[in-house]
Design a protein around this motif. Sequence first.
Motif, short mmCIF file in Angstrom:
data_model
loop_
_atom_site.label_atom_id
_atom_site.label_comp_id
_atom_site.label_asym_id
_atom_site.label_seq_id
_atom_site.Cartn_x
_atom_site.Cartn_y
_atom_site.Cartn_z
N ILE A 159 21.05 -26.57 -37.62
CA ILE A 159 20.57 -26.90 -35.78
C ILE A 159 21.72 -26.13 -34.80
O ILE A 159 22.70 -25.59 -35.82
N SER A 160 20.87 -25.50 -33.70
CA SER A 160 21.57 -24.54 -33.25
C SER A 160 22.77 -24.89 -32.70
O SER A 160 22.98 -25.58 -32.53
N ASP A 161 23.18 -23.92 -32.57
CA ASP A 161 24.66 -24.02 -30.41
C ASP A 161 23.74 -24.59 -30.04
O ASP A 161 22.55 -24.08 -29.45
N ALA A 162 24.53 -25.55 -29.10
CA ALA A 162 23.93 -25.47 -27.54
C ALA A 162 24.15 -24.37 -26.61
O ALA A 162 25.10 -23.62 -26.15
N VAL A 163 23.14 -25.27 -26.12
CA VAL A 163 23.06 -23.91 -24.59
C VAL A 163 23.04 -25.01 -23.10
O VAL A 163 22.48 -26.28 -23.69
N ILE A 164 23.78 -24.80 -22.27
CA ILE A 164 24.16 -25.18 -21.43
C ILE A 164 22.86 -24.83 -20.23
O ILE A 164 22.54 -24.01 -20.06
N SER B 53 18.85 -20.22 -33.98
CA SER B 53 19.71 -19.83 -32.35
C SER B 53 18.36 -20.05 -31.50
O SER B 53 17.43 -19.94 -31.48
N LEU B 54 19.35 -20.88 -30.37
CA LEU B 54 18.83 -21.03 -28.66
C LEU B 54 19.18 -20.38 -27.69
O LEU B 54 20.13 -19.55 -27.84
N THR B 55 18.01 -19.96 -26.89
CA THR B 55 18.58 -18.67 -26.16
C THR B 55 17.08 -19.43 -25.24
O THR B 55 16.60 -20.06 -25.10
N LEU B 56 18.11 -19.46 -23.62
CA LEU B 56 17.73 -20.37 -22.79
C LEU B 56 17.56 -18.56 -21.23
O LEU B 56 18.16 -17.96 -21.06
N THR C 23 12.49 -21.71 -19.80
CA THR C 23 12.25 -21.00 -21.44
C THR C 23 13.11 -21.44 -22.13
O THR C 23 14.09 -20.59 -21.94
N LEU C 24 13.29 -22.30 -23.33
CA LEU C 24 13.99 -22.66 -24.20
C LEU C 24 13.21 -21.49 -26.02
O LEU C 24 12.64 -21.88 -26.60
N LYS C 25 14.39 -20.44 -26.00
CA LYS C 25 13.67 -20.25 -27.49
C LYS C 25 14.10 -19.87 -28.81
O LYS C 25 15.65 -20.19 -28.93
N CYS C 26 13.58 -20.82 -29.57
CA CYS C 26 14.42 -21.21 -30.85
C CYS C 26 14.14 -19.82 -31.79
O CYS C 26 12.92 -20.28 -32.98
N ASP C 27 15.09 -19.35 -32.92
CA ASP C 27 14.59 -18.45 -33.15
C ASP C 27 15.77 -18.91 -34.82
O ASP C 27 17.11 -19.43 -34.63
N ILE C 28 14.94 -18.79 -36.29
CA ILE C 28 15.85 -18.88 -37.37
C ILE C 28 15.65 -17.63 -38.06
O ILE C 28 14.84 -16.43 -38.23
N LYS C 29 17.38 -17.33 -37.76
CA LYS C 29 18.09 -16.48 -38.52
C LYS C 29 17.54 -15.88 -39.82
O LYS C 29 17.73 -16.52 -40.69
N GLY C 30 16.76 -14.19 -39.72
CA GLY C 30 16.35 -13.55 -40.96
C GLY C 30 14.79 -14.58 -41.91
O GLY C 30 14.77 -13.99 -42.92
N HIS C 31 14.60 -14.85 -41.02
CA HIS C 31 12.71 -15.59 -41.11
C HIS C 31 12.23 -15.32 -39.82
O HIS C 31 12.27 -15.07 -38.80
#
Length: 509
Positions: free
Chosen positions: A477-482, A398-401, A414-422
Amino acid sequence: MIIIIIIIIIIDLFLTVWPDWPQIFSGETITLRCSFPKPSVTHWTFYWYRESTRLHRSDDNLYILKHIKVDQSSKYYCYISNKQSQRESYWSNAVTLTVTERPKASLTLVPTGQMFSGENVTLRCDIQGHTGTEWRYSWYKDGDSNRPVHSSDVKREYSFSVVEFDSGKYTCRGERRSDSQRSEISDAVILIVSGESLPRATLTVDPRWSPVFTGESVTLKCEIQSHSNWRYQWYKGSSGTAVSQSQINTFTIRSAADQDQDQFWCRGERNYRPSSSQYSNRVNLSVEAHYFKPVLTVWPDWPQIFSGETITLRCSFPKPSVTHWTFYWYRESTRLHHSDDNLYILKHIKVDQSSKYYCYISDKQSQRGSYWSNAVTLTVTGTCLIFTPVTCPRPKASLTLVPTGQMFSGEKVTLKCDIKGHTGTEWRYSWYKDGDSNHPVHSSDVKREYSFSVVEFDSGKYTCRGERRSDSQRSEISDAVILIVSGECINPLFIQLVITFSSISLNSE
């Protein structure tokens, strides 16, 4: 009164022989030497006797017997007399010469007749009337008696495998150990070697696989490419002696045991030329205990498997050919599949397929038995509940902008990448732009946040993905953020006003 003193002088007179051989062959040259202590031989006359017969007289203390004959065997003496005084004369000791006819070597060729290349021939040298242990032997080819083709201090037989080049006339001769006297050279024997090679023998083993089990029947087969009426000789280990001989071309070990484990080869023999074949190739027979355990392995060998992966189970065992075996695949006690292939593939594996797996093999061609493998445990994880009938996906990134919305050139994002449940420490992270998942714009072994100062060129669609440290498995791979970056920069005057206003506010406080 007149006293007469008589002085008797005794001179030791020695007769010696050279060479000092205990037995002399006819034709040799023998020298007799009459030695005595007088410093000068010029005053003496030497008489040479065989028994009581005078042979010769001279002023020389040597007497040479050239080309001595058998009938000259006898006792010999020398007798000396002083030329200046008749009162001095002396007899030597006796020496005995024993002369025998020089023995002649005799050479035998076995076998006789034309030979084939690769056959073994034996040249046997005998010294007539003498034992073999008295002599050293030498063999010669084509009349060259100065350069032996072979010599032996012990054996009177010279054996070798022939080639066409070995054709020729062979002779032999003996040299006596005790005194190095030589026999007469033998008459020549003729060796004729054909350019044609001996028939080739080929050894095969049935069953073809190795090792065989104890108690199994093994058959060796010796095939010779040409001619007929062969007798077959079977050889084992390092021994050059056949362990068995048969009229048929197979040799069967009815119940293989540990002592049968060795190297085997064969050869054919017959009563006609060619009288033998070449030796066959050698085959190694390996024998193992009757029971063996197949080994079940997993690929890829990950400690944790994500749902949706493809997993391959391999059933390995010592037999080189899998065509004789049937493979059965089990999850716990449930049979899943059977085939002639030692691989079983689990495609799109699910969480509810977590379990212990086994393979079981059975021989199609014999009743030797069937065998269970070890167990392997597959642990499958995913985001859905266990035992659900659907395929559970692997963890998704999951990618957060931060911040969101349109950015100005020079601002920090900042682009933050999380792996769900880990947890974050399990993973390495990579960020991608505009769908190119093969060339990350940034990667990190530690941080799940990627921060940078933007320019208009950085506008685009961003995604991320994690790769697990323990086994290199990847998340989805995560969904894209723009990210939209304006070409307009933040006004420096505005920034200065903000800073000034902030300073005034602080001072007033």
